[in-house]
Design a protein around this motif. Structure first.
Motif, PDB file in Angstrom:
ATOM      1  N   UNK A   3      -7.417  -7.475   4.945  1.00 17.91           N
ATOM      2  CA  UNK A   3      -6.742  -6.814   3.847  1.00 17.91           C
ATOM      3  C   UNK A   3      -6.947  -5.308   3.917  1.00 17.91           C
ATOM      4  N   UNK A   4      -6.031  -4.578   3.326  1.00 21.22           N
ATOM      5  CA  UNK A   4      -6.075  -3.119   3.328  1.00 21.22           C
ATOM      6  C   UNK A   4      -6.427  -2.643   1.935  1.00 21.22           C
ATOM      7  N   UNK A   5      -7.510  -1.945   1.794  1.00 23.36           N
ATOM      8  CA  UNK A   5      -7.906  -1.421   0.486  1.00 23.36           C
ATOM      9  C   UNK A   5      -7.165  -0.122   0.235  1.00 23.36           C
ATOM     10  N   UNK A   6      -6.680   0.022  -0.997  1.00 14.46           N
ATOM     11  CA  UNK A   6      -5.841   1.161  -1.331  1.00 14.46           C
ATOM     12  C   UNK A   6      -6.607   2.322  -1.918  1.00 14.46           C
ATOM     13  N   UNK A   7      -7.839   2.094  -2.333  1.00 14.28           N
ATOM     14  CA  UNK A   7      -8.602   3.155  -2.968  1.00 14.28           C
ATOM     15  C   UNK A   7      -9.388   3.925  -1.926  1.00 14.28           C
ATOM     16  N   UNK A   8      -8.689   4.793  -1.225  1.00 16.22           N
ATOM     17  CA  UNK A   8      -9.332   5.584  -0.206  1.00 16.22           C
ATOM     18  C   UNK A   8     -10.169   6.665  -0.876  1.00 16.22           C
ATOM     19  N   UNK A   9     -11.270   7.075  -0.248  1.00 16.33           N
ATOM     20  CA  UNK A   9     -12.081   8.135  -0.848  1.00 16.33           C
ATOM     21  C   UNK A   9     -11.324   9.439  -0.930  1.00 16.33           C
ATOM     22  N   UNK A 130      -1.570   2.355  -7.932  1.00 18.20           N
ATOM     23  CA  UNK A 130      -1.596   1.566  -6.691  1.00 18.20           C
ATOM     24  C   UNK A 130      -2.501   0.352  -6.874  1.00 18.20           C
ATOM     25  N   UNK A 131      -2.136  -0.772  -6.279  1.00 21.41           N
ATOM     26  CA  UNK A 131      -3.026  -1.938  -6.335  1.00 21.41           C
ATOM     27  C   UNK A 131      -4.374  -1.619  -5.710  1.00 21.41           C
ATOM     28  N   UNK A 132      -5.394  -2.355  -6.129  1.00 24.15           N
ATOM     29  CA  UNK A 132      -6.710  -2.128  -5.545  1.00 24.15           C
ATOM     30  C   UNK A 132      -6.712  -2.462  -4.056  1.00 24.15           C
ATOM     31  N   UNK A 133      -5.913  -3.465  -3.671  1.00 25.32           N
ATOM     32  CA  UNK A 133      -5.824  -3.831  -2.262  1.00 25.32           C
ATOM     33  C   UNK A 133      -4.450  -4.414  -1.980  1.00 25.32           C
ATOM     34  N   UNK A 134      -4.063  -4.331  -0.707  1.00 22.20           N
ATOM     35  CA  UNK A 134      -2.812  -4.933  -0.236  1.00 22.20           C
ATOM     36  C   UNK A 134      -3.172  -5.973   0.812  1.00 22.20           C
ATOM     37  N   UNK A 135      -3.218  -7.228   0.410  1.00 15.70           N
ATOM     38  CA  UNK A 135      -3.612  -8.297   1.328  1.00 15.70           C
ATOM     39  C   UNK A 135      -2.556  -8.438   2.417  1.00 15.70           C
ATOM     40  N   UNK A 136      -2.996  -8.431   3.668  1.00 10.78           N
ATOM     41  CA  UNK A 136      -2.091  -8.478   4.823  1.00 10.78           C
ATOM     42  C   UNK A 136      -1.045  -7.379   4.755  1.00 10.78           C
ATOM     43  N   UNK A 137      -1.424  -6.257   4.172  1.00 12.18           N
ATOM     44  CA  UNK A 137      -0.544  -5.097   4.025  1.00 12.18           C
ATOM     45  C   UNK A 137       0.723  -5.403   3.239  1.00 12.18           C
ATOM     46  N   UNK A 138       0.758  -6.524   2.532  1.00 10.07           N
ATOM     47  CA  UNK A 138       1.992  -6.962   1.871  1.00 10.07           C
ATOM     48  C   UNK A 138       1.788  -7.359   0.417  1.00 10.07           C
ATOM     49  N   UNK A 139       0.739  -8.119   0.114  1.00  7.26           N
ATOM     50  CA  UNK A 139       0.588  -8.708  -1.208  1.00  7.26           C
ATOM     51  C   UNK A 139      -0.230  -7.791  -2.120  1.00  7.26           C
ATOM     52  N   UNK A 140       0.409  -7.307  -3.168  1.00  5.37           N
ATOM     53  CA  UNK A 140      -0.243  -6.409  -4.109  1.00  5.37           C
ATOM     54  C   UNK A 140      -1.256  -7.180  -4.953  1.00  5.37           C
TER      55      UNK A 140
END
Length: 482
Positions: A3-9, A130-140
């Motif tokens: 998963x891709x986390x959206x909350x980058x520092x 922004x969502x906290x994470x994007x699972x498989x770069x797709x699922x918010x």
């Protein structure tokens, strides 16, 4: 895939602005520097990304922010904000571009959506979460607002502290935007975000519509071609106070699960803990909630159908708006969405809620994902129409009777009055709007008029900051449940 986390520092800035002098200042200000950041004339206002905004306890979310396009009609107009929660696939442009499937829908990235909302609500601050994470770069996955599985399918609970999280986000976002001394890079981003150049003729902020938008909005005639002063671009900071602003909450597709969780917590605070008035201060500031084609990959709980929860919603006197397309409510493979949406709307009607519903039919395949995303464009057209209508009414009230005129600018036409005789322009309006059983069905003619139904050249470069346009009608039909 991970998963891709959206909350980058937050990036560490190396340059900050120095203060002009040591005199005390009671309000927020930006200290000048020797070389003021310039704003290019051809910029159309890129949204400002603000990473790692703190919320409730250890929760953080990244925010995409746009300041208002227009000043309020009077200096005393209350600060208002639009808070948006997006759907699956929607992310920042570079993330969508790097995904094989999602790049086909890059027009509907979160930055373009922020611009679209800015045009739809030109006097409001735009806050895209922004969502906290994007699972498989797709699922918010909005884990900070609602508990869910790895694909973001919600598991609603009476209390997840989502309202507290929203309140803390708005408080800390206000602090970041109104700091007396801003870092150089952040200041430059805010200046670009504040630009109003390059908007289309249907957006009610153009000088060719100055007959409608008089000096109560524009400070000058608009003929000066010089670059605006820094303070003029950042006028919106003077009254910025998002933690006390009037709020409109918008959920699109998967993002509607956040609005549904809010309803659970409304009920908790209003009925289970009636003596706790702490969060009711925030709830009392919510004027409108918009469900835009809600849906997710689960087999239930797409719409709230509990009578007790909806009774609480009605008692709060929040205006409820539903905008739907065949993609969700006419999908025979997911019949529960149609049944739940009908139960939701029927209950609200019976309970006497301040409620309206808009159905956007399409000749395209109802399971086409482009039909689903197009609700954002149709929503924009609807809101611009309402806003221009309000401006006409405001001007008519201010202009003496003998000086009133009927110029309408380049706005979309509002729905016809039920008591109005269909002649001339009204006959044309009736071709765009149909009222059935108290609900507005908006026909698909606007796509042809605006040229939005044309297929774009896939090889053409994507503009960095443009309003969203309708996409192709031939997409991947079964990529996800959004």
């Amino acid at each position: 895939m991970s998963n891709v986390r959206c909350n980058e520092p937050s990036p560490t800035a190396t340059t900050s602005l120095a203060t002009k002098d040591t005199e005390a200042d009671t309000g927020p200000s930006i200290a000048p520097v020797q070389q003021q950041p310039s704003v290019q004339s051809n910029y159309r206002g890129t949204p400002c990304r603000i990473n790692g905004v703190k919320g409730y306890q250890n929760r953080t979310n990244s925010i995409i922010y746009c300041p208002p396009l227009l000043r309020g009609n009077t200096p005393k107009d209350k600060c208002s904000a639009i808070v948006y929660f997006g759907g699956d696939v929607q992310d920042i442009p570079e993330k969508m571009e790097s995904n094989r499937d999602n790049k086909n829908y890059i027009k509907w990235n979160l930055e373009n959506t922020a611009m679209l909302l800015r045009e739809s609500f030109p006097q409001s601050h735009i806050v895209v979460v922004r969502p906290m994470r994007m699972e498989y770069s797709t699922f918010s996955c909005f884990d900070n607002f609602v508990r869910g599985n790895n694909a973001g399918i919600p598991d609603h609970t009476p209390m997840h502290f989502s309202l507290q999280h929203l309140e803390e986000l708005l408080i800390n976002l206000t602090k970041k935007l109104t700091k007396p001394i801003l870092e150089q890079d952040f200041l430059h981003k805010l200046l670009i975000a504040s630009s109003t150049k390059g908007y289309g003729s249907d957006v009610p902020c153009k000088q060719n519509n100055v007959d409608i938008l008089q000096s109560n909005i524009y400070d000058g005639p608009g003929t000066d071609t010089t670059e605006p002063h820094l303070a003029d671009l950042l006028w919106w900071r003077e009254s910025l106070n998002l933690d006390k602003a009037s709020l409109k909450l918008i959920g699109f597709s998967k993002g509607c699960v956040v609005l549904n969780q809010f309803i659970y917590e409304f009920h908790y605070y209003k009925t289970l803990t009636p003596d706790d008035s702490t969060m009711m201060r925030l709830v009392s500031r919510i004027s409108d909630m918009y469900w835009l084609d809600g849906g997710h990959g689960g087999g239930k709980n797409t719409w709230i159908t509990s009578r007790s929860l909806l009774e609480t919603l009605c008692r709060l006197c929040i205006n409820v708006h539903v905008h739907v397309t065949p993609y969700q409510i006419q999908d025979d493979h997911r019949p529960w969405i149609r049944k739940e949406e009908k139960a939701f709307t029927d209950l609200l009607k019976r309970l006497g809620a301040a409620f309206d519903r808009h159905m956007y039919p399409s000749e395209a395949n109802s399971t086409n994902l482009y039909t689903h995303f197009d609700v954002l464009n149709r929503f924009r057209q609807h809101q611009i129409s309402l806003f221009s209508q309000q401006l006409h009414q405001t001007v008519q009230q201010q202009v003496p009777l003998g000086q009133q005129h009927t110029s309408s600018g380049n706005y979309p036409r509002p729905p016809p009055d039920d008591n109005e005789e269909p002649d001339g322009d009204a006959a044309e309006q009736s071709e765009e709007y149909t009222t059935v059983g108290g609900e507005t069905i908006i026909k698909d003619t606007s796509l042809e008029e605006d040229g939005m139904g044309e297929v774009e050249d896939e090889d053409a470069p994507m503009p960095a900051v443009t309003a969203m346009e309708t996409g192709d009608d031939h997409g991947d039909n079964n990529m996800h449940d959004n």
